[in-house]
Structures are given as C-alpha cells and as structure tokens.
Write an enzyme that holds these catalytic residues in place. Structure first.
Site, PDB file in Angstrom:
ATOM      1  N   MET A  15      -4.268  -7.298  -6.643  1.00 46.80           N
ATOM      2  CA  MET A  15      -3.727  -8.393  -7.442  1.00 46.80           C
ATOM      3  C   MET A  15      -4.777  -9.419  -7.861  1.00 46.80           C
ATOM      4  O   MET A  15      -4.504 -10.617  -7.879  1.00 46.80           O
ATOM      5  CB  MET A  15      -2.585  -9.081  -6.670  1.00 46.80           C
ATOM      6  CG  MET A  15      -1.450  -8.159  -6.297  1.00 46.80           C
ATOM      7  SD  MET A  15      -0.713  -7.331  -7.717  1.00 46.80           S
ATOM      8  CE  MET A  15       0.161  -8.704  -8.437  1.00 46.80           C
ATOM      9  N   ARG A  16      -5.961  -8.968  -8.186  1.00 47.38           N
ATOM     10  CA  ARG A  16      -6.991  -9.876  -8.694  1.00 47.38           C
ATOM     11  C   ARG A  16      -7.452  -9.387 -10.056  1.00 47.38           C
ATOM     12  O   ARG A  16      -7.583  -8.173 -10.281  1.00 47.38           O
ATOM     13  CB  ARG A  16      -8.211  -9.916  -7.767  1.00 47.38           C
ATOM     14  CG  ARG A  16      -7.929 -10.317  -6.346  1.00 47.38           C
ATOM     15  CD  ARG A  16      -7.432 -11.738  -6.188  1.00 47.38           C
ATOM     16  NE  ARG A  16      -8.316 -12.736  -6.758  1.00 47.38           N
ATOM     17  CZ  ARG A  16      -7.941 -13.992  -7.016  1.00 47.38           C
ATOM     18  NH1 ARG A  16      -6.700 -14.379  -6.787  1.00 47.38           N
ATOM     19  NH2 ARG A  16      -8.804 -14.838  -7.518  1.00 47.38           N
ATOM     20  N   ILE A  17      -7.699 -10.340 -10.937  1.00 46.63           N
ATOM     21  CA  ILE A  17      -8.280  -9.980 -12.233  1.00 46.63           C
ATOM     22  C   ILE A  17      -9.777  -9.794 -12.025  1.00 46.63           C
ATOM     23  O   ILE A  17     -10.430 -10.610 -11.372  1.00 46.63           O
ATOM     24  CB  ILE A  17      -7.981 -11.079 -13.270  1.00 46.63           C
ATOM     25  CG1 ILE A  17      -6.481 -11.056 -13.568  1.00 46.63           C
ATOM     26  CG2 ILE A  17      -8.802 -10.864 -14.542  1.00 46.63           C
ATOM     27  CD1 ILE A  17      -6.010 -12.205 -14.434  1.00 46.63           C
ATOM     28  N   ASP A  26      -4.674  -4.791 -18.047  1.00 51.41           N
ATOM     29  CA  ASP A  26      -3.609  -3.822 -18.300  1.00 51.41           C
ATOM     30  C   ASP A  26      -3.739  -3.162 -19.670  1.00 51.41           C
ATOM     31  O   ASP A  26      -2.732  -2.867 -20.336  1.00 51.41           O
ATOM     32  CB  ASP A  26      -2.224  -4.460 -18.125  1.00 51.41           C
ATOM     33  CG  ASP A  26      -1.994  -4.941 -16.701  1.00 51.41           C
ATOM     34  OD1 ASP A  26      -2.545  -4.321 -15.775  1.00 51.41           O
ATOM     35  OD2 ASP A  26      -1.287  -5.948 -16.508  1.00 51.41           O
ATOM     36  N   ASN A  41      -6.312   2.210 -12.769  1.00 50.21           N
ATOM     37  CA  ASN A  41      -5.272   1.285 -12.315  1.00 50.21           C
ATOM     38  C   ASN A  41      -3.899   1.891 -12.588  1.00 50.21           C
ATOM     39  O   ASN A  41      -3.741   2.714 -13.487  1.00 50.21           O
ATOM     40  CB  ASN A  41      -5.399  -0.036 -13.095  1.00 50.21           C
ATOM     41  CG  ASN A  41      -4.379  -1.071 -12.659  1.00 50.21           C
ATOM     42  OD1 ASN A  41      -4.141  -1.267 -11.464  1.00 50.21           O
ATOM     43  ND2 ASN A  41      -3.757  -1.734 -13.626  1.00 50.21           N
ATOM     44  N   ARG A  92     -15.060 -16.327  -9.310  1.00 45.83           N
ATOM     45  CA  ARG A  92     -14.587 -14.956  -9.478  1.00 45.83           C
ATOM     46  C   ARG A  92     -15.775 -13.994  -9.483  1.00 45.83           C
ATOM     47  O   ARG A  92     -15.733 -12.908  -8.906  1.00 45.83           O
ATOM     48  CB  ARG A  92     -13.810 -14.870 -10.799  1.00 45.83           C
ATOM     49  CG  ARG A  92     -12.883 -13.694 -10.903  1.00 45.83           C
ATOM     50  CD  ARG A  92     -12.146 -13.694 -12.232  1.00 45.83           C
ATOM     51  NE  ARG A  92     -11.031 -14.622 -12.287  1.00 45.83           N
ATOM     52  CZ  ARG A  92      -9.830 -14.409 -11.746  1.00 45.83           C
ATOM     53  NH1 ARG A  92      -9.587 -13.297 -11.087  1.00 45.83           N
ATOM     54  NH2 ARG A  92      -8.864 -15.298 -11.868  1.00 45.83           N
ATOM     55  N   GLU A  95       5.620   6.413  -9.265  1.00 44.90           N
ATOM     56  CA  GLU A  95       4.195   6.121  -9.044  1.00 44.90           C
ATOM     57  C   GLU A  95       3.605   6.996  -7.944  1.00 44.90           C
ATOM     58  O   GLU A  95       2.474   7.475  -8.065  1.00 44.90           O
ATOM     59  CB  GLU A  95       4.017   4.642  -8.651  1.00 44.90           C
ATOM     60  CG  GLU A  95       4.325   3.684  -9.782  1.00 44.90           C
ATOM     61  CD  GLU A  95       4.013   2.242  -9.424  1.00 44.90           C
ATOM     62  OE1 GLU A  95       3.974   1.424 -10.338  1.00 44.90           O
ATOM     63  OE2 GLU A  95       3.815   1.931  -8.230  1.00 44.90           O
ATOM     64  N   GLU A 128     -10.095  -6.061 -20.764  1.00 43.55           N
ATOM     65  CA  GLU A 128      -8.783  -6.641 -21.076  1.00 43.55           C
ATOM     66  C   GLU A 128      -7.768  -6.166 -20.034  1.00 43.55           C
ATOM     67  O   GLU A 128      -7.711  -4.971 -19.713  1.00 43.55           O
ATOM     68  CB  GLU A 128      -8.349  -6.182 -22.474  1.00 43.55           C
ATOM     69  CG  GLU A 128      -7.123  -6.889 -22.983  1.00 43.55           C
ATOM     70  CD  GLU A 128      -6.629  -6.259 -24.295  1.00 43.55           C
ATOM     71  OE1 GLU A 128      -5.431  -6.375 -24.589  1.00 43.55           O
ATOM     72  OE2 GLU A 128      -7.442  -5.626 -24.990  1.00 43.55           O
ATOM     73  N   GLY A 156       0.782  -1.230   0.000  1.00 40.46           N
ATOM     74  CA  GLY A 156       0.000   0.000   0.000  1.00 40.46           C
ATOM     75  C   GLY A 156       0.814   1.280   0.000  1.00 40.46           C
ATOM     76  O   GLY A 156       0.372   2.297   0.532  1.00 40.46           O
TER      77      GLY A 156
HETATM   78  C1  GRF Z   1       2.801  -0.952  -7.821  1.00 48.94           C
HETATM   79  O1  GRF Z   1       4.081  -1.087  -8.326  1.00 48.94           O
HETATM   80  C2  GRF Z   1       1.797  -0.928  -8.943  1.00 48.94           C
HETATM   81  O2  GRF Z   1       2.324  -0.467 -10.146  1.00 48.94           O
HETATM   82  C3  GRF Z   1       1.390  -2.351  -9.076  1.00 48.94           C
HETATM   83  O3  GRF Z   1       1.443  -2.869  -7.790  1.00 48.94           O
HETATM   84  C4  GRF Z   1       2.375  -2.146  -7.006  1.00 48.94           C
HETATM   85  C5  GRF Z   1       1.706  -1.767  -5.723  1.00 48.94           C
HETATM   86  O4  GRF Z   1       2.601  -1.309  -4.759  1.00 48.94           O
HETATM   87  N1  GRF Z   1       0.095  -2.411  -9.709  1.00 48.94           N
HETATM   88  P1  GRF Z   1       2.072  -0.751  -3.370  1.00 48.94           P
HETATM   89  O5  GRF Z   1       1.242  -1.833  -2.698  1.00 48.94           O
HETATM   90  O6  GRF Z   1       1.256   0.480  -3.637  1.00 48.94           O
HETATM   91  O7  GRF Z   1       3.311  -0.452  -2.576  1.00 48.94           O
END
Ligand code: GRF
Length: 216
Positions: A93-95, A148, A110, A68, A177, A146, A15
């Site tokens: 981390m889920r589709i 990403d 995203n 899902r 980021e 789709e 996070g």
């Molecule tokens: C980031 O690198 C983002 O691009 C990817 O997951 C990572 C999340 O990092 N989707 P965090 O949990 O915000 O530290």
C-alpha cells in the site's frame, strides 16, 4: 539445467495473495522461489504466513524515512540483496517513486481489484456498484510510474449480482485473484510474456486466456 525464477514479494497486510503463491509453489505448480517477503508494516499478518513457510522476511517501516525517495532506496537495496528476477506487489500500500519503478522495469508486477483502466486507486468495489457495472474483477499488470496503469498481463472478471455489496465483491474478487496471480507469475517464469509497446503478449500474441470469466 533449468533455473528457478526468484521472486521478492512486497506486502502491507493480510497477504492472502502471498499465501496463494506459497500454496502453488508447495504443490509443485509454480517453479518460483520466494527469496524474501518485505512489508512496510511490521504487524502485517502476511509476514507470519511467510515465516511459517520458511521464507525470509523483512519489515521496513516507511515512517522511519524522511522522504519517499529515501524509503524506496532502502527498499531497493533490500530487494537487490536477493537479486530477484521478478518483484511482486501483493497488497503493498505504498506509492512507489519513478526511480524505483524504472529500476525494476518489466519485472515489477501488481494486482489491482478492478478491470483496469476502470477504477485506478481505492474503493474500487463501491465504484463499480455505483456505476451499475455488469462486470467487475481484478487486473495484473506490469508497473509503470503512473499508479495502477501499465501493460495488462491478465484480467479476471465476474458478473455483479443484484445483491452484491462492496464486501461481497471484495471476497469474490479475492478468490479470483488467488487463481490469477500465480498464473500470471507462472507465465512470466516460463518466459511466455513479452511487451509490445503498451500491450502484453502471451506466446507472442494477444490471447483470449488473458481475460478470464469466473463464476465465484
Ligand atoms: C488485493 O485485493 C489486491 O488486489 C490489492 O490488495 C489486496 C491484497 O490482499 N492490491 P491480500 O493482502 O493479498 O489479502
């Protein structure tokens, strides 16, 4: 009277991007209220970051659901309980199913650690190294079914150094980021974004501000 944009943020792990939002909101640079942080993983450190900032949290374990679709339905009903203007995926981390994505069309975003359309999926840093790329970076985009893919709001890039490794790139890109994601959400909150077929416009045009170069 101006109303603040309400966000729900979905996470799975550390996070650090969530923290970047919290920091920008607390310092008065981002007029957004995070109504809820949801994780599919109850141990995610990001949940602690949210609680420390006084933000409501919820953990919905995807393994408790038979499909899902069922998981996504539970997720949607939890998200909709706070009626957000925007749903932010920050290391979730889920589709997501097409139903979910369509439900939040044009208000689901995203962040992905590559210069999309290059390297959707995982292991992006190594793939950029293996291809001897000069540039690597991160992309913020509206989500479409789709994975990403979807109209790109903002990208940040850096020049790959000869001694970069996958780990060093990951760290450098995280820094980018943390700057870019709050900025993209600020643009959204200020109603500066629009979508023209598959392109995102800033103030009605494709802007040089949507690709930024960093020296980190
Ligand atoms: C980031 O690198 C983002 O691009 C990817 O997951 C990572 C999340 O990092 N989707 P965090 O949990 O915000 O530290």
């Amino acid at each position: 009277m101006s109303t603040r944009t309400r966000a729900v943020i979905l996470i799975s792990g550390g996070g650090s991007n969530l923290q970047a939002f919290i920091d920008q909101i607390q310092s008065g640079n981002l007029a957004v209220d995070i109504g809820l942080v949801i994780s599919n993983n109850a141990d995610a450190f990001g949940l602690e970051r949210a609680s420390n900032a006084g933000i409501k949290t919820s953990a919905i374990d995807h393994r408790q659901f038979e499909s899902r679709l069922k998981f996504d339905q539970a997720l949607m009903s939890e998200i909709d309980s706070v009626q957000p203007d925007i749903v932010i995926l920050a290391g979730f981390m889920r589709i997501l199913t097409e139903d979910f994505v369509n439900h939040y069309r044009n208000r689901l975003i995203n962040i992905h650690p590559s210069l999309l359309p290059k390297y959707p999926g995982t292991n992006t840093h190594q793939r950029a190294l293996d291809s001897n790329d000069q540039w690597h970076g991160a992309s913020i985009h509206f989500v479409v079914p789709e994975v990403d893919a979807g109209p790109i709001i903002l990208q940040g890039r850096l020049s790959i150094d000869a001694n970069d490794t996958s780990d060093s790139l990951q760290q450098r890109i995280h820094k980018i980021e943390h700057f870019l994601y709050p900025l993209a959400v600020k643009w959204f909150a200020e109603n500066r974004l629009s979508i023209d077929i598959d392109k995102v416009l800033l103030d009605g045009e494709i802007s040089a501000e949507q690709l930024q170069t960093f020296d980190v």
